[in-house]
Design an enzyme around this catalytic site. Sequence first.
Site, PDB file in Angstrom:
ATOM      1  N   GLU A 152      27.618  18.227  -2.504  1.00 53.48           N
ATOM      2  CA  GLU A 152      27.950  19.446  -2.164  1.00 53.48           C
ATOM      3  C   GLU A 152      29.078  20.721  -2.447  1.00 53.48           C
ATOM      4  O   GLU A 152      29.377  21.082  -1.352  1.00 53.48           O
ATOM      5  CB  GLU A 152      27.568  19.149  -0.703  1.00 53.48           C
TER       6      GLU A 152
ATOM      7  N   LYS B 124      16.162  22.375   8.222  1.00 55.34           N
ATOM      8  CA  LYS B 124      15.995  22.776   6.709  1.00 55.34           C
ATOM      9  C   LYS B 124      14.684  22.868   6.895  1.00 55.34           C
ATOM     10  O   LYS B 124      13.484  21.762   6.941  1.00 55.34           O
ATOM     11  CB  LYS B 124      16.274  20.966   6.782  1.00 55.34           C
TER      12      LYS B 124
END
Length: 430
Positions: free
Chosen positions: A205, A339
């Site tokens: 990430e 999400k």
Amino acid sequence: MSMITEIYAREILDSRGNPTVEVEVYTEDGGFGRALVPSGASTGEHEAVELRDGDKSRYLGKGVLKAVDNVNEKLAPEIIGYDVFDQAGIDKKMIDLDGTKNKGNFGANAILGISMAAARAAADELGLPLYTYLGGFNAKTLPTPMMNIINGGSHADNNVDFQEFMIMPVGAPTFKEALRMGAEIFHALKSVLSGMGLNTAVGDEGGFAPNLKSNEEAITVILEAIEKAGYKAGEDVYLAMDVASSEFYDKAAGKYNLAGEGKVLSTEELVEFYAQLVDKYPIISIEDGCDENDWDGHKLLTDRIGHKVQLVGDDLFVTNTEKLAEGIEKGIANSILIKVNQIGTLTETFDAIEMAKKAGYTAVVSHRSGETEDSTIADIAVATNAGQIKTGSLSRTDRIAKYNQLLRIEDMLSDVAVYDGIKSFYNLKK
């Protein structure tokens, strides 16, 4: 009304070099939308199914040709002819066609691709930005970012147990300034780590992934970077952590194995460990502090520090309104991570955000570790006035794409734009 005339899916690659699904939707009046579906590394066991081929001769079994075929051969013929503006109808039809609770028949990666691409096609046809199409003209709140600057756990090959250590520039007056603060701290952290002789390679990430002595050392080096960048921790910037404790929970023993620190803790000991960290450091948010099935542990944690720290349910709630409703009823956590691919449609995603807000929970719109250049979640965060977004570090184009889209949105909104900063933690007494 404008009918959907064509739907087409293909297999593409995500930020980790794994296949994912891309879907295009076309309408009779010239609307066009394209969506790229993300995927996760640490996944909750109750998430909607991400359909993979399992053919070891292609992409180590991670191909998505089955999901692509499900779009092109099974879903497209049923959705073509639908009004592109009927988002709820499109999503419901796909859920009904799938016929399972977890979208295990067609795959959430197939269904979500159509759901997001249809919304983009509708916005395109109207000549509206996606955030305005989804949220109307009340969509104006830029989210406070959670910026993941040290990676551990399943997101990095190091000895740090906790998955993400993040900064939140709550003291900034605008999103643009918040992003600048984050970038400056990110570069200061690189300098700090380099000065310690530590690795400055980045993880999935975009955060650094050094080998540190402990999880606590990750906190102290970030605090040093904040100071080095000229900011004040606990005022300009707060810390946030995604513990992802399901990744180091020993189900058989009912213990948490912090291998990097050589500690094995009971639920009670882990909760006390968090409480001590919160007392010692300016930590404002902890995600998945206990295993996704350790609801007693989550209750203990909420009762202990939930009044002063945002406790985010990711694997705990998996963007699922049934799970969230149970958590609200039991007084577990005070925030939900959102999400889109955990649940599989935009409609269900928006339902989860609405339920959270009505219960006084915060909602944090989130990326996945396997991302693409798709920036839909930036528009979702503004469309819902969610108040917070978690979309990685200040490096890697797959992460920066979301931040840059938020900069564009803030620019478009101009004087109407709102950046809440610390006010986005409206349910804390800190």
